[in-house]
Design a protein around this motif. Structure first.
Motif, PDB file in Angstrom:
ATOM      1  N   LEU A 203       0.763  -1.355   0.104  1.00 35.79           N
ATOM      2  CA  LEU A 203      -0.238  -0.289   0.143  1.00 35.79           C
ATOM      3  C   LEU A 203       1.026   1.110  -0.074  1.00 35.79           C
ATOM      4  O   LEU A 203       1.630   1.470   0.991  1.00 35.79           O
ATOM      5  N   ALA A 204       0.222   1.977  -1.145  1.00 36.17           N
ATOM      6  CA  ALA A 204       1.761   3.156  -1.432  1.00 36.17           C
ATOM      7  C   ALA A 204       0.912   4.750  -0.437  1.00 36.17           C
ATOM      8  O   ALA A 204       1.503   5.132  -0.149  1.00 36.17           O
ATOM      9  N   ILE A 205      -0.544   4.245  -0.890  1.00 36.69           N
ATOM     10  CA  ILE A 205      -1.042   5.994  -0.881  1.00 36.69           C
ATOM     11  C   ILE A 205      -2.259   5.466  -0.282  1.00 36.69           C
ATOM     12  O   ILE A 205      -3.978   4.491  -0.359  1.00 36.69           O
ATOM     13  N   ARG A 206      -3.140   5.767   0.950  1.00 35.47           N
ATOM     14  CA  ARG A 206      -4.321   5.494   0.949  1.00 35.47           C
ATOM     15  C   ARG A 206      -4.547   7.281   2.042  1.00 35.47           C
ATOM     16  O   ARG A 206      -4.402   7.765   2.694  1.00 35.47           O
ATOM     17  N   ARG A 207      -5.706   7.252   0.541  1.00 37.54           N
ATOM     18  CA  ARG A 207      -6.298   9.199   0.680  1.00 37.54           C
ATOM     19  C   ARG A 207      -7.686   8.911   0.546  1.00 37.54           C
ATOM     20  O   ARG A 207      -8.442   8.271  -0.235  1.00 37.54           O
ATOM     21  N   ASP A 208      -8.083   9.783   1.069  1.00 35.12           N
ATOM     22  CA  ASP A 208      -9.730  10.277   1.250  1.00 35.12           C
ATOM     23  C   ASP A 208     -10.137  10.989   0.684  1.00 35.12           C
ATOM     24  O   ASP A 208      -9.234  11.949  -0.570  1.00 35.12           O
ATOM     25  N   PHE A 219     -20.082  15.509   3.865  1.00 35.22           N
ATOM     26  CA  PHE A 219     -20.888  15.707   2.785  1.00 35.22           C
ATOM     27  C   PHE A 219     -21.199  16.081   1.797  1.00 35.22           C
ATOM     28  O   PHE A 219     -22.116  16.051   1.126  1.00 35.22           O
ATOM     29  N   GLY A 220     -19.743  15.593   1.891  1.00 37.78           N
ATOM     30  CA  GLY A 220     -19.906  16.363  -0.225  1.00 37.78           C
ATOM     31  C   GLY A 220     -20.392  14.760  -1.237  1.00 37.78           C
ATOM     32  O   GLY A 220     -21.084  13.870  -0.129  1.00 37.78           O
ATOM     33  N   LEU A 221     -20.056  14.625  -2.151  1.00 37.46           N
ATOM     34  CA  LEU A 221     -20.721  13.353  -3.148  1.00 37.46           C
ATOM     35  C   LEU A 221     -20.229  12.191  -3.324  1.00 37.46           C
ATOM     36  O   LEU A 221     -18.799  12.133  -3.538  1.00 37.46           O
ATOM     37  N   PHE A 222     -20.686  11.302  -2.172  1.00 42.07           N
ATOM     38  CA  PHE A 222     -20.141   9.645  -2.677  1.00 42.07           C
ATOM     39  C   PHE A 222     -18.881  10.052  -2.093  1.00 42.07           C
ATOM     40  O   PHE A 222     -17.596   9.916  -2.706  1.00 42.07           O
ATOM     41  N   PRO A 223     -18.523  10.267  -0.625  1.00 46.73           N
ATOM     42  CA  PRO A 223     -17.689  10.075  -0.300  1.00 46.73           C
ATOM     43  C   PRO A 223     -16.910   9.330   0.190  1.00 46.73           C
ATOM     44  O   PRO A 223     -17.563   7.892   0.330  1.00 46.73           O
ATOM     45  N   SER A 224     -15.743   8.858  -0.352  1.00 55.37           N
ATOM     46  CA  SER A 224     -14.923   7.213  -0.169  1.00 55.37           C
ATOM     47  C   SER A 224     -13.273   7.339   0.083  1.00 55.37           C
ATOM     48  O   SER A 224     -12.307   8.313   0.024  1.00 55.37           O
ATOM     49  N   THR A 225     -13.006   6.750  -0.562  1.00 57.44           N
ATOM     50  CA  THR A 225     -11.224   6.342   0.022  1.00 57.44           C
ATOM     51  C   THR A 225     -10.031   5.959  -1.084  1.00 57.44           C
ATOM     52  O   THR A 225     -11.086   5.136  -1.507  1.00 57.44           O
ATOM     53  N   TYR A 226      -9.100   6.829  -1.371  1.00 55.55           N
ATOM     54  CA  TYR A 226      -8.605   5.891  -2.946  1.00 55.55           C
ATOM     55  C   TYR A 226      -7.337   4.707  -1.814  1.00 55.55           C
ATOM     56  O   TYR A 226      -6.950   5.362  -0.744  1.00 55.55           O
ATOM     57  N   PHE A 227      -7.482   3.575  -2.722  1.00 56.54           N
ATOM     58  CA  PHE A 227      -6.120   2.869  -2.132  1.00 56.54           C
ATOM     59  C   PHE A 227      -5.537   3.141  -4.025  1.00 56.54           C
ATOM     60  O   PHE A 227      -5.736   2.858  -4.200  1.00 56.54           O
ATOM     61  N   LEU A 228      -3.591   2.801  -3.503  1.00 59.73           N
ATOM     62  CA  LEU A 228      -2.879   3.345  -3.831  1.00 59.73           C
ATOM     63  C   LEU A 228      -1.983   1.829  -4.414  1.00 59.73           C
ATOM     64  O   LEU A 228      -1.090   2.212  -3.147  1.00 59.73           O
ATOM     65  N   PHE A 229      -2.274   0.675  -4.942  1.00 62.25           N
ATOM     66  CA  PHE A 229      -0.894  -0.083  -4.637  1.00 62.25           C
ATOM     67  C   PHE A 229       0.219  -0.067  -5.666  1.00 62.25           C
ATOM     68  O   PHE A 229       0.073   0.246  -6.744  1.00 62.25           O
ATOM     69  N   ARG A 230       1.616  -0.440  -4.843  1.00 63.02           N
ATOM     70  CA  ARG A 230       2.727  -0.674  -5.655  1.00 63.02           C
ATOM     71  C   ARG A 230       3.511  -1.309  -5.869  1.00 63.02           C
ATOM     72  O   ARG A 230       3.666  -1.728  -4.939  1.00 63.02           O
TER      73      ARG A 230
END
Length: 233
Positions: A203-208, A219-230
């Motif tokens: 896991l390189a990056i885990r970010r809202d 409160f925004g539109l469909f909040p989620s989390t981004y995962f980037l694997f290297r």
């Protein structure tokens, strides 16, 4: 969702758009895309999500600077990100759309043909996926709101294929908040984060999704989390 959520997310995207994609993308509401008006132009979740995802990938893997950029989209749905990249990323030469759902494969063929991006986008039937994927150098694999709907065995099938193709980056956006969990046939959910590590992906990056604003993330539109694997080897 409400119009206010669309407005809030639109202002966030406009303020966090280093590639200027907001002014380069168009939304016509085709294929049933829900649209709202903003300063005389139509916006959609399709458009806003695509801008954030492309910007994230450019920031962290240099998407727009890779020569002969090739992308693999697993669970590509109707092909919206394929179209948005083909529309705005000049160095994109190949974008492969694959999906285990035959109806999605059919719709993405129709959609990308309608958008006129067949010169860059190839929709790959499931029974041809392994041959096509392992035959090409691919810069990044993306999975957006798909793995969360799959059983662990299906997720690991795709991860094994990505591993064999030696794809250096995997970008995952779950629809389960900030957790990577599967949807098993018996109704249970399993953590599939260890499945990446077992195949040499760290896991390189885990970010809202809306990482610059806690308020928009809430409160925004469909909040989620981004995962980037290297790939670590």
């Amino acid at each position: 969702t409400t119009p206010i959520q669309y407005l809030l997310s639109t202002y966030y995207v406009k303020d966090n758009d280093p590639l200027g994609l907001f002014d380069r993308m168009q939304e016509d509401g085709a294929f049933g895309a829900l649209t709202h008006q903003h300063d005389g132009r139509a916006i959609s979740r399709d458009m806003l999500d695509s801008i954030l995802e492309i910007s994230f990938l450019d920031e962290h893997i240099g998407l727009t600077s890779k020569p002969d950029l090739t992308v693999l989209d697993i669970g590509a749905g109707y092909g919206r990100l394929a179209y948005r990249m083909a529309e705005t990323i000049p160095n994109l030469v190949r974008y492969f759309c694959v999906d285990a759902v035959a109806e999605s494969t059919m719709v993405s063929e129709v959609y990308t043909r309608h958008r006129g991006v067949e010169n860059k986008v190839t929709v790959v039937p499931l029974d041809e996926a392994e041959r096509v994927i392992t035959a090409h150098r691919i810069d990044v694999a993306v999975n957006i709101h798909s793995f969360s709907e799959c059983a662990l065995s299906s997720i690991e099938f795709w991860l094994d294929l990505i591993d064999r193709a030696r794809i250096p980056w995997i970008f995952v956006v779950p629809n389960t908040g900030d957790r990577l969990i599967s949807s098993e046939p018996d109704g249970s959910r399993l953590d599939f984060l260890p499945s990446f590590k077992a195949r040499g992906y760290e896991l390189a990056i885990r970010r809202d999704k809306y990482h610059r604003s806690a308020g928009v993330q809430k409160f925004g539109l469909f909040p989620s989390t981004y995962f980037l694997f290297r790939r670590d080897k």
